[in-house]
Enzyme design. Sequence first.
Site, PDB file in Angstrom:
ATOM      1  N   GLU A 242       0.854  -1.199   0.000  1.00 17.47           N
ATOM      2  CA  GLU A 242       0.000   0.000   0.000  1.00 17.47           C
ATOM      3  C   GLU A 242       0.879   1.235   0.000  1.00 17.47           C
ATOM      4  O   GLU A 242       1.840   1.335   0.777  1.00 17.47           O
ATOM      5  CB  GLU A 242      -0.910   0.014   1.220  1.00 17.47           C
ATOM      6  CG  GLU A 242      -1.772   1.276   1.346  1.00 17.47           C
ATOM      7  CD  GLU A 242      -2.664   1.246   2.576  1.00 17.47           C
ATOM      8  OE1 GLU A 242      -3.113   0.145   2.960  1.00 17.47           O
ATOM      9  OE2 GLU A 242      -2.911   2.332   3.165  1.00 17.47           O
ATOM     10  N   GLU A 247      -2.288  11.462   3.290  1.00 18.95           N
ATOM     11  CA  GLU A 247      -3.341  11.274   4.270  1.00 18.95           C
ATOM     12  C   GLU A 247      -3.386  12.518   5.158  1.00 18.95           C
ATOM     13  O   GLU A 247      -2.351  13.087   5.500  1.00 18.95           O
ATOM     14  CB  GLU A 247      -3.092  10.039   5.134  1.00 18.95           C
ATOM     15  CG  GLU A 247      -3.253   8.723   4.406  1.00 18.95           C
ATOM     16  CD  GLU A 247      -3.109   7.534   5.333  1.00 18.95           C
ATOM     17  OE1 GLU A 247      -4.109   6.859   5.601  1.00 18.95           O
ATOM     18  OE2 GLU A 247      -1.977   7.300   5.790  1.00 18.95           O
TER      19      GLU A 247
END
Length: 358
Positions: A242, A247
């Site tokens: 990932e 974020e």
Amino acid sequence: MVKMNCLGLLISLLFLSCSDGGDNDGGVSDIKPSNLSITANVAGVDSENPNGDGSGIVDFTISSTNAAYYKVNVDGKSVELTENTFSHTFLKKGTHEYPVTVSAYNSGGYVSTSISVKVYVDDELELVWQDEFDQDGAPDPNHWGYDIGNGSNGWGNNESEYYTDRLENAKVENGVLKITAQREDYEGFEYTSARLLTANKFDFTYGRIDVRAKLAGGGGTWPAIWMLGSSIGTVGWPACGEIDIMEYTGNNPGKVQSALHTSSSFGNTINYKAVSIANETTEFHLYSMIWTEESIVFLLDDVAYYTYSPTPRNDQTWPFNKDQFIILNVAMGGNLGGNIDPNFETSTMEIDYVRVYQ
């Protein structure tokens, strides 16, 4: 005699105390640093590419005696370091020579030295995929699919929203994609949002991705721009790998972060770095990732701030030699989003474009 011996002992202890130079700066001598040097390792240098492979990535190593910390000036930027290694990604296209100056400090003073490094940055990247979000209405179904629900099938992170494919949660309007999280009772949940992905429509291995976005905000919001290995259906997570390009959490304004999840470190991964940002919910910023065979570099507004290049490189640390697909979403609460503001009603992440170059 006893008094004389005690006096002699006291004099001896005082002499030893005064003659000991002492340790300052965590054990570093107060004699100023010496033997300072810096070396540069340009990524991909070989006989055919004397100035690198075009990625612009350079790893630097500093050596010094008695240094407590370093200050480095490189590519117009000043960085303070306590470690003796760092990486920088040069972005100016073509071949250019850059001066690099390093100073080593402790309580006794400092010394400086400089080197010059010649770096080639590929100016022939080709735009291989893009969405400019120019057509109002639902997101282009040739580009984007949806995850629907709350993740009970395994991809949830204790989040509080229910993902839908409705225009109320994801639509293109006035040249931008709008992903909206909002408070509403829906399918037994208190919040709705959208999670768009290019799985089974577009994936890629190596290249650069640019996403220009204005972030959703408010306590409990968790907007993200990220990627998952296309092999997730066969090897599972985190073995698929990932890549979290960006974020953000509304409970921690002024910071965005990038992270990698692999079999060697996942969930609360050690492979991450946060960087300061201003006006992230009111202005557009460029979130980028440069992915090569040897490293993944994250950039904010074209400034590199984190490089992942693991040693050793194996299936546990580097599943990033296979295709990945793109995900855009706004979560609510969950493992990273945290507590949701009880007064939260709605917030939107706006995406101006997504572009992939190889």
